[in-house]
Design an enzyme around this catalytic site. Sequence first.
Site, mmCIF file in Angstrom:
data_model
loop_
_atom_site.group_PDB
_atom_site.id
_atom_site.type_symbol
_atom_site.label_atom_id
_atom_site.label_comp_id
_atom_site.label_asym_id
_atom_site.label_seq_id
_atom_site.Cartn_x
_atom_site.Cartn_y
_atom_site.Cartn_z
ATOM 1 N N ARG A 10 0.847 -1.184 0.000
ATOM 2 C CA ARG A 10 0.000 0.000 0.000
ATOM 3 C C ARG A 10 0.884 1.236 0.000
ATOM 4 O O ARG A 10 1.886 1.298 0.715
ATOM 5 C CB ARG A 10 -0.929 0.025 1.222
ATOM 6 C CG ARG A 10 -2.064 -0.989 1.168
ATOM 7 C CD ARG A 10 -3.057 -0.643 0.065
ATOM 8 N NE ARG A 10 -4.198 -1.551 0.030
ATOM 9 C CZ ARG A 10 -4.255 -2.659 -0.688
ATOM 10 N NH1 ARG A 10 -3.209 -3.014 -1.434
ATOM 11 N NH2 ARG A 10 -5.340 -3.411 -0.687
ATOM 12 N N GLU A 64 -2.562 7.604 -4.960
ATOM 13 C CA GLU A 64 -2.860 7.000 -6.264
ATOM 14 C C GLU A 64 -4.327 7.082 -6.653
ATOM 15 O O GLU A 64 -4.672 6.989 -7.841
ATOM 16 C CB GLU A 64 -2.427 5.528 -6.284
ATOM 17 C CG GLU A 64 -3.226 4.613 -5.377
ATOM 18 C CD GLU A 64 -2.699 3.184 -5.399
ATOM 19 O OE1 GLU A 64 -3.483 2.274 -5.667
ATOM 20 O OE2 GLU A 64 -1.491 2.986 -5.126
ATOM 21 N N HIS A 86 -0.213 -0.233 -9.626
ATOM 22 C CA HIS A 86 -0.927 -1.151 -8.732
ATOM 23 C C HIS A 86 -1.366 -2.412 -9.480
ATOM 24 O O HIS A 86 -2.534 -2.804 -9.449
ATOM 25 C CB HIS A 86 -2.150 -0.454 -8.119
ATOM 26 C CG HIS A 86 -2.554 -1.032 -6.801
ATOM 27 N ND1 HIS A 86 -2.993 -0.268 -5.747
ATOM 28 C CD2 HIS A 86 -2.594 -2.314 -6.367
ATOM 29 C CE1 HIS A 86 -3.291 -1.050 -4.719
ATOM 30 N NE2 HIS A 86 -3.059 -2.291 -5.074
#
Length: 331
Positions: free
Chosen positions: A233, A262, A294
């Site tokens: 994360r 993000e 991601h």
Amino acid sequence: MEILAFGVQADERPLIERAFHGHDEIRCLDVFLNEDTAPIAAGHEIVSTSVNADLGAAVLEILAAGGTRMVAQRSTGFNNIDLDTAERLGVTVARVSYYSPYSVAEFAWTLAMAVNRRIVRASTRTRDFDFRLDGLMGRDMHGRTAGVLGTGKIGEAFARIAHGFGMRLLGWDVAENPACMELGMRYVPKDELLARSDLVTLHVPLMPETRHLIDAPALKSMRDDAILVNSSRGGLIDTAALVTELRAGRFTGVGLDVYEAEAGLFFLDKSLEAIADDTLARLVTFPNVLVTSHQAYYTADAVGQIVEATAKNVLDYLEGRRSENVLVPRS
């Protein structure tokens, strides 16, 4: 009953439709759930969301007012969900507590080796028919030290690969993993791990206690030639502090599959827009930094497991069952 799924990627759509086939109708949208898009869910009892959905109090209020009673998130992390508000509104919330740990662990290693061996720079050069080796020298991983912050299933999978490279293993976690210890991992305090590791990888969940786990002092304690990888994360790293260290010429390489700001950027095409995020814009200019969007979890195996678990979570909700995936139970 029609289920509304937000933030569905093109590759993900057939897997979702197949998983729900024969159970319920599902409508897949490529837009992400936020305050602007939440009204679309009006009349849908069940919505499914992606990891970058905004499920704060305001969005949950809109969903609940429109008749939504269940949110099925297609991810393990749930730091984007206001669970207290969901409980107050009577909205059931479920997530996917497990999927292939190898998808993320293997991608973390991909990032580590790409920055170590300067793969992106080398590929760009050869596309221009520049075959020089200047500036492309990497180093062997064999015999060096890997520090694994978070030794759950993904951290263990990463450690197994590191063990295959012949690396020494240091670990840090709230609980020791016997499988990692069998590989020769030694658990040490975080500061010692950062100071001694040639490669540092993050595999812990994002919680208030772990936010900016890698802050300015932690970054300064790392070796100047270390490699840092984050496929967990974005909020685990203080990105502004990281940029400061990179500007000072530190670190052999940094591989980031996640970024703390993000949301609203990752998974979207922003190529024709001016990026207002100065920190991200600066970050991607460093030649020793590789940022991806991601995608560590994004394998057919892992996504298949995620959507199958999501379909089961929906079925459990409809039939009044409760599993380990439920974060807020049905009221």
